[in-house]
Design a protein around this motif. Sequence first.
Motif, PDB file in Angstrom:
ATOM      1  N   ARG A 113      59.215 -34.874  28.673  1.00 34.66           N
ATOM      2  CA  ARG A 113      60.158 -35.531  27.764  1.00 34.66           C
ATOM      3  C   ARG A 113      61.339 -36.115  28.538  1.00 34.66           C
ATOM      4  NH1 ARG A 113      62.012 -35.270  22.397  1.00 34.66           N
ATOM      5  NH2 ARG A 113      64.263 -35.512  22.211  1.00 34.66           N
ATOM      6  N   ASP A 137      53.375 -37.888  21.723  1.00 36.95           N
ATOM      7  CA  ASP A 137      53.749 -36.613  21.105  1.00 36.95           C
ATOM      8  C   ASP A 137      53.675 -35.475  22.116  1.00 36.95           C
ATOM      9  OD1 ASP A 137      54.261 -34.900  18.661  1.00 36.95           O
ATOM     10  OD2 ASP A 137      52.325 -34.077  19.287  1.00 36.95           O
ATOM     11  N   TYR A 138      52.606 -35.468  22.927  1.00 40.36           N
ATOM     12  CA  TYR A 138      52.468 -34.430  23.953  1.00 40.36           C
ATOM     13  C   TYR A 138      53.648 -34.472  24.925  1.00 40.36           C
ATOM     14  CZ  TYR A 138      50.805 -31.996  28.092  1.00 40.36           C
ATOM     15  OH  TYR A 138      50.698 -31.158  29.168  1.00 40.36           O
ATOM     16  N   ARG A 177      56.853 -33.084  23.523  1.00 35.33           N
ATOM     17  CA  ARG A 177      56.868 -31.640  23.292  1.00 35.33           C
ATOM     18  C   ARG A 177      56.944 -30.822  24.576  1.00 35.33           C
ATOM     19  NH1 ARG A 177      52.449 -29.819  21.810  1.00 35.33           N
ATOM     20  NH2 ARG A 177      51.068 -31.629  21.634  1.00 35.33           N
TER      21      ARG A 177
END
Length: 447
Positions: A282, A273-274, A277
Amino acid sequence: MSELVPGGNLPLPDGALTLRVPGPFDVSALITDESGRVGGDADFVFFNQPDAPGVRLRGDRLTVEPALLRAGAQRVTLTVTAAEPGTPLGRLPAATLHVTDRLGRTVARFAPPRPQTETLLLLSEIYRRGTGWKLRAIGQGYADGLAGIARDFGVDVVEDRQPADGFRATIPAQRTAASPARPSTAALPDPDGLLGQVNAARARAGRPPVAPDARLASAARAHAGAMAEAGRLATESGDGVSVHQRISDTGFAYVTVGEHLVSGPRTPAEFVDYCLRTEDARRTLLDPAFTHAGLAHVRGPRDGDTYWTALWARPLTQAELTRTRAEVVDLTNRERTRSGLRPLAVDPQLAAAAQAYSTDMATRDFYAHTSPEGTQPWDRAAAAGSRRRTIGENIACGQRSAAEVVDGWMNSPGHRANILKADFTHIGIGFAGGGRAGTYWTQLFGA
């Protein structure tokens, strides 16, 4: 366009400005008030904290819109460090600043003298003068790196930054001796589903899955463990071994490589998730160029934080090496064609010398036109059997693709001059992964 010299300044047009420093560099900015100090940690813009009011960092481009700066802001100072932390700037191409206005028109260019042993360059500043804003060229080398300059401007730095979400993000720091205490290591490739979550995210983005590789996992475990022992994030551990050297030591040769170094997430889901974001993270996690991965996380014995190392790579095969070298030749010849010059032909002897030199730089961890033994480009060309009378050489380190390295060379006056030299008729390309910088590139020209 204004060609600035150190100390020179000029008025700036209204609206947003883009400041670009192409090459193997990290660009950062510090927003300060009349005292010359930041108002808080949010005034420090760098690769893991890329946004502040009126300032946005995307890759090698910093966009500044003075009208949107926070209240009380009087100055935005632009700094440059090597993309590989701790590398002296004298080992890299010269850092050149290009400034454009909101319509993309060139406003100014500044090519300061290249520092030697310094690890940071105070390149320029945008400052308020009355009701308007001006640009000043600085070009001052700084020996204490990004962490040192951040502290001097009032940023609270303890070897790494602490974003609002509680996860720390890498910022280049000084070396720290490792503690003898041993952390606990989570064995991978994927006992807790981390790789599965990564591939699920790639599938949602329409990207192919990455396969686990035991060598990459071994390098990831070793690096995560070294960070946990030292209690800090760094691409290079206290014993001087970089994450890229750890990969090379396992015998994994790559044509392209990426890494995530993060502390704070407690579970694989939080880690993924980190990454999703954070724009740069990413992009790396979802990059279709990567086919293999090695993932590890280690709990630190002192601070209790979890340190994560994710390594992404594409193996170097002869076909990949041939393709990469051909792409550099093609991109180089496109630049020559745009300038009305004849394309260069590949010379086998120049190619052999260039490949041997890139491999040598990666293996022995140095970066210079002169080898440790004192040989020069023409010596290496002759040793490979070349009979070309005129020899030129471009080298680069840290770039992750053929397009990136040619773009960097074209934005450096000396390297550009070699690429566009009308007398040159032949070329050879070398590429190798490893060493402190991760990738090493050589262009050898002949006539």
